[in-house]
Scaffold this motif. Structure first.
Motif, PDB file in Angstrom:
ATOM      1  N   PRO A 170       0.820  -1.222   0.000  1.00  0.00           N
ATOM      2  CA  PRO A 170       0.000   0.000   0.000  1.00  0.00           C
ATOM      3  C   PRO A 170       0.847   1.262   0.000  1.00  0.00           C
ATOM      4  O   PRO A 170       0.503   2.254  -0.674  1.00  0.00           O
ATOM      5  N   GLU A 171       1.957   1.244   0.720  1.00  0.00           N
ATOM      6  CA  GLU A 171       2.826   2.418   0.788  1.00  0.00           C
ATOM      7  C   GLU A 171       3.455   2.721  -0.577  1.00  0.00           C
ATOM      8  O   GLU A 171       3.554   3.892  -0.975  1.00  0.00           O
ATOM      9  N   GLN A 172       3.895   1.684  -1.283  1.00  0.00           N
ATOM     10  CA  GLN A 172       4.460   1.887  -2.618  1.00  0.00           C
ATOM     11  C   GLN A 172       3.426   2.472  -3.570  1.00  0.00           C
ATOM     12  O   GLN A 172       3.706   3.408  -4.329  1.00  0.00           O
ATOM     13  N   LEU A 173       2.223   1.932  -3.534  1.00  0.00           N
ATOM     14  CA  LEU A 173       1.164   2.404  -4.421  1.00  0.00           C
ATOM     15  C   LEU A 173       0.797   3.849  -4.135  1.00  0.00           C
ATOM     16  O   LEU A 173       0.582   4.647  -5.063  1.00  0.00           O
ATOM     17  N   ALA A 174       0.734   4.213  -2.863  1.00  0.00           N
ATOM     18  CA  ALA A 174       0.412   5.588  -2.505  1.00  0.00           C
ATOM     19  C   ALA A 174       1.500   6.543  -2.984  1.00  0.00           C
ATOM     20  O   ALA A 174       1.220   7.635  -3.496  1.00  0.00           O
ATOM     21  N   GLU A 175       2.755   6.131  -2.852  1.00  0.00           N
ATOM     22  CA  GLU A 175       3.885   6.955  -3.288  1.00  0.00           C
ATOM     23  C   GLU A 175       3.851   7.181  -4.791  1.00  0.00           C
ATOM     24  O   GLU A 175       4.009   8.314  -5.275  1.00  0.00           O
ATOM     25  N   VAL A 176       3.618   6.121  -5.538  1.00  0.00           N
ATOM     26  CA  VAL A 176       3.594   6.230  -7.002  1.00  0.00           C
ATOM     27  C   VAL A 176       2.381   7.030  -7.462  1.00  0.00           C
ATOM     28  O   VAL A 176       2.477   7.867  -8.371  1.00  0.00           O
ATOM     29  N   ALA A 177       1.224   6.786  -6.854  1.00  0.00           N
ATOM     30  CA  ALA A 177       0.011   7.516  -7.247  1.00  0.00           C
ATOM     31  C   ALA A 177       0.187   9.010  -7.029  1.00  0.00           C
ATOM     32  O   ALA A 177      -0.190   9.830  -7.891  1.00  0.00           O
ATOM     33  N   ALA A 178       0.753   9.392  -5.907  1.00  0.00           N
ATOM     34  CA  ALA A 178       0.953  10.816  -5.625  1.00  0.00           C
ATOM     35  C   ALA A 178       1.886  11.442  -6.661  1.00  0.00           C
ATOM     36  O   ALA A 178       1.650  12.557  -7.134  1.00  0.00           O
ATOM     37  N   ALA A 179       2.943  10.724  -7.032  1.00  0.00           N
ATOM     38  CA  ALA A 179       3.878  11.242  -8.029  1.00  0.00           C
ATOM     39  C   ALA A 179       3.231  11.345  -9.404  1.00  0.00           C
ATOM     40  O   ALA A 179       3.461  12.312 -10.144  1.00  0.00           O
ATOM     41  N   ALA A 180       2.412  10.356  -9.763  1.00  0.00           N
ATOM     42  CA  ALA A 180       1.760  10.355 -11.074  1.00  0.00           C
ATOM     43  C   ALA A 180       0.783  11.518 -11.204  1.00  0.00           C
ATOM     44  O   ALA A 180       0.657  12.129 -12.278  1.00  0.00           O
ATOM     45  N   VAL A 181       0.097  11.840 -10.124  1.00  0.00           N
ATOM     46  CA  VAL A 181      -0.808  12.987 -10.139  1.00  0.00           C
ATOM     47  C   VAL A 181      -0.007  14.283 -10.229  1.00  0.00           C
ATOM     48  O   VAL A 181      -0.308  15.163 -11.039  1.00  0.00           O
ATOM     49  N   ARG A 182       1.032  14.390  -9.431  1.00  0.00           N
ATOM     50  CA  ARG A 182       1.824  15.620  -9.363  1.00  0.00           C
ATOM     51  C   ARG A 182       2.595  15.894 -10.652  1.00  0.00           C
ATOM     52  O   ARG A 182       2.610  17.027 -11.156  1.00  0.00           O
ATOM     53  N   LEU A 183       3.196  14.863 -11.211  1.00  0.00           N
ATOM     54  CA  LEU A 183       4.099  15.061 -12.342  1.00  0.00           C
ATOM     55  C   LEU A 183       3.423  14.915 -13.699  1.00  0.00           C
ATOM     56  O   LEU A 183       3.867  15.523 -14.676  1.00  0.00           O
ATOM     57  N   ASP A 184       2.369  14.092 -13.773  1.00  0.00           N
ATOM     58  CA  ASP A 184       1.818  13.747 -15.084  1.00  0.00           C
ATOM     59  C   ASP A 184       0.317  13.973 -15.225  1.00  0.00           C
ATOM     60  O   ASP A 184      -0.260  13.608 -16.241  1.00  0.00           O
ATOM     61  N   GLY A 185      -0.304  14.550 -14.215  1.00  0.00           N
ATOM     62  CA  GLY A 185      -1.713  14.883 -14.335  1.00  0.00           C
ATOM     63  C   GLY A 185      -2.640  13.696 -14.408  1.00  0.00           C
ATOM     64  O   GLY A 185      -3.730  13.790 -15.000  1.00  0.00           O
ATOM     65  N   VAL A 186      -2.243  12.570 -13.836  1.00  0.00           N
ATOM     66  CA  VAL A 186      -3.129  11.401 -13.814  1.00  0.00           C
ATOM     67  C   VAL A 186      -4.432  11.768 -13.116  1.00  0.00           C
ATOM     68  O   VAL A 186      -4.430  12.436 -12.067  1.00  0.00           O
ATOM     69  N   SER A 187      -5.567  11.322 -13.682  1.00  0.00           N
ATOM     70  CA  SER A 187      -6.870  11.747 -13.164  1.00  0.00           C
ATOM     71  C   SER A 187      -7.658  10.622 -12.505  1.00  0.00           C
ATOM     72  O   SER A 187      -8.659  10.885 -11.843  1.00  0.00           O
TER      73      SER A 187
END
Length: 273
Positions: free
Chosen positions: A152-169
């Motif tokens: 869960p920690e890895q997924l949260a880290e990656v999701a936050a980065a994907a939103v911040r850097l690439d505009g994942v919606s």
């Protein structure tokens, strides 16, 4: 040719990439939308087959415009449209504190969808008497393109980065079926709770119907917004032949699960393949 007709034909026939478009290559083999490539046609991004037998015979070809992610789409010898390939996301260049590349934890689908298989193994996969004939869930694992279980920690880290850097919606989380009666619902809920604690990202989860439908409430409370439970086929004889393990869960149970899940997640928030 109208846009929708062109998209339909591309998804039906596939696309042959010319050598100059090698930079736009997609993912060969494994789980998820493999053998396909995200292609943007007049503002709409769709997944188009490029590494399939049908695509190798497609009347459509694309040649990348040098120095860009745009390409000219040609049918036979006639140019029919300009298309684009989404750029590689910035979060792919990052790694976790323990040295795992982010792209082994979650991948960009289309141009703004983050997708992951939280558990890359399945109790049915390695037994011919139970395996689904269409499934390649552990191929990506065997080829070293992912890890067996994302925390869960890895997924949260990656999701936050994907939103911040690439505009994942939005995000999709699926799972191989574990040897538990919840059929993966419990771990999906745990992962969703960690992600939502880090970033406000709509999440769809995918699993087989759990034995106890109380898991739908628990998944919703954990932050899962919609649910996919994939029936795959309806005819009993076809289910028994193509997916003998999943066929042990009757179609009637799926329909009961759909009704129960709609009561929790709401209309149009429960889906199936």
């Amino acid at each position: 040719m109208k846009k929708q007709q062109l998209i339909t034909e591309l998804q039906s026939y596939g696309l042959r990439l010319e050598s100059a478009a090698v930079g736009a290559k997609g993912r060969r083999g494994g789980a998820g939308p493999s053998d396909h490539k995200a292609v943007t046609v007049d503002g709409t991004t769709v997944m188009v087959p490029i590494y399939t037998g049908t695509a190798s015979q497609s009347p459509y070809t694309a040649e990348l415009i040098e120095g860009s992610h745009q390409a000219t789409l040609t049918r036979a010898t006639t140019s029919v449209a300009d298309i684009e390939f989404p750029v590689q996301p910035k979060f792919y260049g990052l790694t976790t504190a323990d040295g795992i590349p982010y792209w082994k934890i979650a991948l960009l689908h289309s141009h703004d969808v983050l997708a992951t298989t939280v558990q890359q193994t399945c109790l049915r996969y390695r037994d011919e008497s139970t395996a689904c004939q269409f499934c390649a869930i552990e191929k990506s694992l065997d080829q070293g393109r992912t890890i067996a279980r994302k925390t869960p920690e890895q997924l949260a880290e990656v999701a936050a980065a994907a939103v911040r850097l690439d505009g994942v919606s939005n995000m999709i989380m699926t799972t191989g079926t574990p040897n538990h009666s919840d059929r993966g619902a419990a771990y999906l809920a745990e992962c969703a709770r960690a992600i939502k604690a880090r970033v406000n990202l709509p999440i769809q989860a995918q699993c087989e119907p759990p034995d106890d439908f109380v898991w739908f409430e628990r998944m919703k409370q954990a932050g899962i917004d919609s649910l996919g439970m994939h029936l795959e086929a309806v005819a009993p004889a076809i289910r028994a032949k193509i997916m003998p393990g999943k066929a042990a869960v009757p179609v009637s149970v799926y329909f009961e699960a759909f009704a129960a899940a709609v009561n929790v997640f709401g209309w149009a928030q429960v889906s199936t393949y």
